[in-house]
Design a protein around this motif. Structure first.
Motif, short mmCIF file in Angstrom:
data_model
loop_
_atom_site.label_atom_id
_atom_site.label_comp_id
_atom_site.label_asym_id
_atom_site.label_seq_id
_atom_site.Cartn_x
_atom_site.Cartn_y
_atom_site.Cartn_z
N ALA A 60 0.99 -1.12 0.05
CA ALA A 60 -0.09 -0.03 -0.05
C ALA A 60 1.02 1.27 0.04
CB ALA A 60 -0.85 -0.05 1.09
N GLY A 61 0.24 2.29 -0.30
CA GLY A 61 1.02 3.57 -0.38
C GLY A 61 1.56 4.11 -1.48
N VAL A 62 2.41 5.35 -1.65
CA VAL A 62 2.98 6.05 -2.54
C VAL A 62 4.33 6.71 -2.04
CG1 VAL A 62 2.72 7.76 -4.34
CG2 VAL A 62 0.72 6.59 -3.69
N PRO A 63 5.30 5.79 -2.58
CA PRO A 63 5.37 4.55 -3.24
C PRO A 63 4.89 3.35 -2.22
CG PRO A 63 7.79 5.10 -2.65
CD PRO A 63 6.66 6.21 -2.08
N ALA A 64 4.48 2.31 -3.19
CA ALA A 64 4.23 1.02 -2.39
C ALA A 64 5.08 0.52 -1.42
CB ALA A 64 3.55 0.13 -3.36
N ARG A 65 4.62 0.11 -0.16
CA ARG A 65 5.39 -0.48 0.79
C ARG A 65 4.79 -1.63 1.18
NH1 ARG A 65 9.50 2.02 -0.95
NH2 ARG A 65 10.00 4.02 -0.26
N GLN A 66 5.37 -2.69 1.56
CA GLN A 66 4.87 -3.85 2.36
C GLN A 66 4.34 -3.68 3.48
OE1 GLN A 66 6.99 -7.43 2.32
NE2 GLN A 66 5.22 -8.72 3.16
N ILE A 67 3.03 -3.73 3.83
CA ILE A 67 2.43 -3.65 5.19
C ILE A 67 1.91 -5.04 5.90
CG2 ILE A 67 1.84 -1.05 4.38
CD1 ILE A 67 -1.06 -2.29 4.43
N GLY A 68 2.18 -6.00 5.14
CA GLY A 68 1.78 -7.23 5.83
C GLY A 68 1.63 -8.58 4.71
N TRP A 69 0.96 -9.31 4.88
CA TRP A 69 1.03 -10.54 4.16
C TRP A 69 -0.43 -11.00 4.09
CZ3 TRP A 69 5.57 -11.83 2.25
CH2 TRP A 69 6.62 -11.88 2.97
N VAL A 70 -0.96 -11.81 3.11
CA VAL A 70 -2.08 -12.02 2.63
C VAL A 70 -2.07 -13.66 2.12
CG1 VAL A 70 -3.08 -9.93 2.16
CG2 VAL A 70 -2.28 -11.11 0.41
N ASP A 71 -3.40 -14.35 2.48
CA ASP A 71 -3.21 -15.67 2.05
C ASP A 71 -3.88 -15.84 0.75
OD1 ASP A 71 -5.96 -15.56 2.41
OD2 ASP A 71 -6.03 -17.02 3.90
N GLU A 72 -4.23 -17.02 0.04
CA GLU A 72 -4.72 -16.98 -1.35
C GLU A 72 -6.21 -16.56 -1.35
OE1 GLU A 72 -4.20 -20.75 -3.21
OE2 GLU A 72 -2.03 -21.06 -2.91
N ARG A 73 -6.71 -16.41 -0.40
CA ARG A 73 -8.22 -15.80 -0.54
C ARG A 73 -8.04 -14.40 -0.04
NH1 ARG A 73 -12.45 -19.68 0.26
NH2 ARG A 73 -11.60 -21.94 0.10
N GLY A 74 -7.09 -13.87 0.08
CA GLY A 74 -6.96 -12.52 0.27
C GLY A 74 -7.12 -12.13 1.89
N ASN A 75 -6.97 -13.00 2.69
CA ASN A 75 -7.12 -12.71 4.05
C ASN A 75 -5.77 -12.23 4.45
OD1 ASN A 75 -9.80 -13.71 4.61
ND2 ASN A 75 -8.92 -15.90 4.26
N LYS A 76 -5.89 -11.13 5.39
CA LYS A 76 -4.69 -10.52 5.96
C LYS A 76 -4.23 -11.41 7.05
CE LYS A 76 -2.26 -6.44 7.78
NZ LYS A 76 -2.45 -5.07 8.12
N LEU A 77 -2.60 -11.91 6.90
CA LEU A 77 -2.25 -12.73 7.67
C LEU A 77 -1.60 -12.20 8.94
CD1 LEU A 77 -0.38 -15.00 5.12
CD2 LEU A 77 -2.63 -15.25 6.11
#
Length: 189
Positions: free
Chosen positions: A146-163
């Protein structure tokens, strides 16, 4: 015909379109494009020359997929998201396709509405790019950006759930420095 094309759309010659694919209003699929099975293209989508798109891809309204971009299976492109293919474009000095940088969006990745993917990068498998983000570097598999520029803010699984990420202190084995490092942990409801 094994696929659907709305009467307002244009399909150039030398295009491959897979079974079950749906191409809606005001789209243009340009020569040499290869589109897999069971894809969906919303209103006003342009697929440029020689673009390769896998199976089960969903492209929402107002997206242009420029030459040099490849979408693997099950990629999602949100409304009005943007791909680029030239880092230094000039109207007076066009480079043509020899100056294009490649962009690869790997299996299952999702790109949110109005996000921009600067060319020359790879979006990892099942990664999630937030709406409005500007991606300026490679994205790891399962990363939430997320963001400008994009930075990693977490992880997601194959269904899009935030880990959830646990902090893990490595000691014997692993990292002997004892420093705290992040470890991926999948929480399934």
């Amino acid at each position: 015909m094994e696929y659907f094309v709305h009467e307002s759309s244009y399909i150039d010659e030398n295009v491959e379109i897979g079974k079950g694919t749906r191409i809606w209003h005001f789209c243009h699929i340009q020569k040499g494009a290869r589109i897999g099975e069971d894809c969906s293209f919303g209103q006003n989508v342009n697929v440029s020359c020689n673009v390769k798109i896998g199976n089960g891809v969903k492209v929402q309204n107002n997206v242009s997929i420029y030459e040099g971009v490849e979408l693997e299976d099950y990629v999602f492109c949100g409304p009005s998201m943007v791909f680029t293919n030239d880092l230094t474009p000039r109207a007076k000095y066009p480079k043509g396709n020899t100056g294009y940088k490649k962009t690869l969006v790997k299996e299952g990745a999702s790109i949110g509405a109005n996000a921009t993917i600067v060319c020359g990068h790879t979006i990892g498998r099942w990664a999630m790019i937030a709406a409005g983000a500007v991606v300026t570097r490679d994205v790891p598999d399962y990363a939430l950006m997320a963001g400008v520029p994009a930075r990693q803010i977490g992880w997601v699984d194959e269904r899009g759930n935030k880990l959830k990420a646990e902090k893990v202190r490595f000691g014997q084995g692993g990292n002997d420095s004892g420093e705290v490092q992040e470890k991926r942990h999948i929480e399934i409801n």
